[in-house]
Design an enzyme around this catalytic site. Structure first.
Site, PDB file in Angstrom:
ATOM      1  N   HIS A  57       0.849  -1.198   0.000  1.00 45.06           N
ATOM      2  CA  HIS A  57       0.000   0.000   0.000  1.00 45.06           C
ATOM      3  C   HIS A  57       0.877   1.239   0.000  1.00 45.06           C
ATOM      4  CE1 HIS A  57       0.791  -0.506   4.296  1.00 45.06           C
ATOM      5  NE2 HIS A  57       0.232   0.653   4.568  1.00 45.06           N
ATOM      6  N   HIS A  59       1.377   3.963   1.882  1.00 46.81           N
ATOM      7  CA  HIS A  59       1.915   4.738   3.005  1.00 46.81           C
ATOM      8  C   HIS A  59       3.439   4.844   2.951  1.00 46.81           C
ATOM      9  CE1 HIS A  59      -1.938   4.072   5.582  1.00 46.81           C
ATOM     10  NE2 HIS A  59      -2.026   5.131   4.805  1.00 46.81           N
ATOM     11  N   ASP A  61       5.748   4.675   5.133  1.00 46.81           N
ATOM     12  CA  ASP A  61       6.578   3.687   5.842  1.00 46.81           C
ATOM     13  C   ASP A  61       6.626   2.346   5.097  1.00 46.81           C
ATOM     14  OD1 ASP A  61       3.811   3.505   6.737  1.00 46.81           O
ATOM     15  OD2 ASP A  61       4.491   2.028   8.198  1.00 46.81           O
ATOM     16  N   HIS A  62       5.995   2.276   3.902  1.00 50.14           N
ATOM     17  CA  HIS A  62       6.073   1.082   3.060  1.00 50.14           C
ATOM     18  C   HIS A  62       6.640   1.394   1.673  1.00 50.14           C
ATOM     19  CE1 HIS A  62       3.666  -1.345   5.939  1.00 50.14           C
ATOM     20  NE2 HIS A  62       3.354  -0.119   6.327  1.00 50.14           N
ATOM     21  N   HIS A 115      -7.474  -0.864   5.297  1.00 48.97           N
ATOM     22  CA  HIS A 115      -6.493   0.052   5.886  1.00 48.97           C
ATOM     23  C   HIS A 115      -6.283   1.223   4.920  1.00 48.97           C
ATOM     24  CE1 HIS A 115      -2.939   1.441   8.006  1.00 48.97           C
ATOM     25  NE2 HIS A 115      -2.189   1.253   6.933  1.00 48.97           N
ATOM     26  N   ASP A 134      -0.243  -3.987   6.188  1.00 53.55           N
ATOM     27  CA  ASP A 134      -0.931  -3.443   7.363  1.00 53.55           C
ATOM     28  C   ASP A 134      -2.397  -3.856   7.402  1.00 53.55           C
ATOM     29  OD1 ASP A 134       1.464  -2.238   7.900  1.00 53.55           O
ATOM     30  OD2 ASP A 134       0.752  -0.176   7.711  1.00 53.55           O
ATOM     31  N   HIS A 172       4.333  -4.637  10.642  1.00 51.33           N
ATOM     32  CA  HIS A 172       4.778  -4.013  11.903  1.00 51.33           C
ATOM     33  C   HIS A 172       4.850  -5.004  13.055  1.00 51.33           C
ATOM     34  CE1 HIS A 172       4.397   0.238  10.575  1.00 51.33           C
ATOM     35  NE2 HIS A 172       3.469  -0.262   9.772  1.00 51.33           N
TER      36      HIS A 172
END
Ligand code: ZN
Ligand code: FE
Length: 256
Positions: A57, A59, A61-62, A115, A134, A172
């Site tokens: 996805h 975001h 942090d990915h 998400h 996530d 995570h």
């Protein structure tokens, strides 16, 4: 059957980086790109060369490491078609039922929206492993940032239907905090009590709680246990639909 070596390592505050490697062809994929430096260091440590990035996805942090990794390795970036405009450097748009190859290993793309609007998971049926980003966490699930409870419940139900022995890699390390919440929802669940003890012991030693398995999550994860009479009674939602029970568990976790 194609073998797949898997290397998981912590990165950023609480993300995991994961590399998967087909030893026959040398093909190596990163699951998401949280941060370029630690992924490059992991590749160097293993002596692997990055050929693909499989993005779950959009975001940051990915995806933050995509540009630098592409620049360094010339790898091909796969990611959700429905988030194509949000992921810079995306080469191949994928969606439900598509196949992605890493060397001789083949992943089926599962649409796991909720998400985010287009979140996907990558399931390798022959190797019995799924990368869920996530969507599903151990003893938890992703926040409903761009989807509603019905959408997320449908996505989680697809993952719950995979063979129970399937290994699950998540984006995570949240398992300790997730266990503390889950014990307020279903304190009598002995499998959950055992998992909480195991995770606390792992945390103390700095060991990861992941991968988990679908079977372990079915036994312990309150977000997959909407059918549990104990959970329904504790939350005051007896006899309601699974997605309504799920929505109530999610609401409580958001306030926990
Ligand atoms: Zn996310
Ligand atoms: Fe994340």
């Amino acid at each position: 059957m194609a073998e797949l070596e898997i290397f998981q390592f912590p990165t950023r505050a609480d993300n995991y980086g994961v590399l998967i490697h087909d030893p026959d062809t040398g093909a190596t994929a990163a699951i998401d790109a949280p941060e370029a430096g630690p992924i490059a260091a992991a590749l160097a440590e293993k002596g692997w060369r990055l050929s693909e990035i499989l993005v779950t996805h959009h975001h940051a942090d990915h995806t933050a490491g995509i540009a630098a990794l592409k620049n360094k390795y010339g790898c091909t970036v796969f990611g959700p078609a429905r988030e194509a405009g949000l992921i810079q450097g995306l080469d191949e748009e994928v969606g439900e039922g598509d196949t992605v190859s890493v060397g001789r290993a083949k992943a089926t793309v599962i649409d796991t929206a909720g998400h985010t609007r287009g979140h996907v998971s990558y399931y390798f049926p022959e190797q019995g492993v799924v990368f869920v980003g996530d969507t599903l966490f151990s003893v938890g699930c992703g926040k409903l940032l761009e989807g509603d409870a019905t959408t997320m419940w449908r996505s989680l139900s697809k993952l719950a239907a995979l063979p129970p022995e399937t290994n699950v890699f998540c984006g995570h390390e949240y398992t300790g905090a997730n266990c503390r919440f889950a014990l307020t929802v279903e304190p009598e669940n002995e499998a959950l009590q055992a998992r909480a003890r195991e995770v606390a012991a792992n945390d103390a030693k700095g060991h990861p709680s992941l991968p988990t398995t679908i079977g372990q999550e079915l036994a312990t994860n309150p977000f997959l246990r909407a059918a549990s009479p104990a959970i329904q009674a504790r939350l005051g939602v007896e006899g309601q639909s699974p997605e309504a029970v799920f929505a109530e568990v999610r609401r409580r976790k958001d306030r926990f």
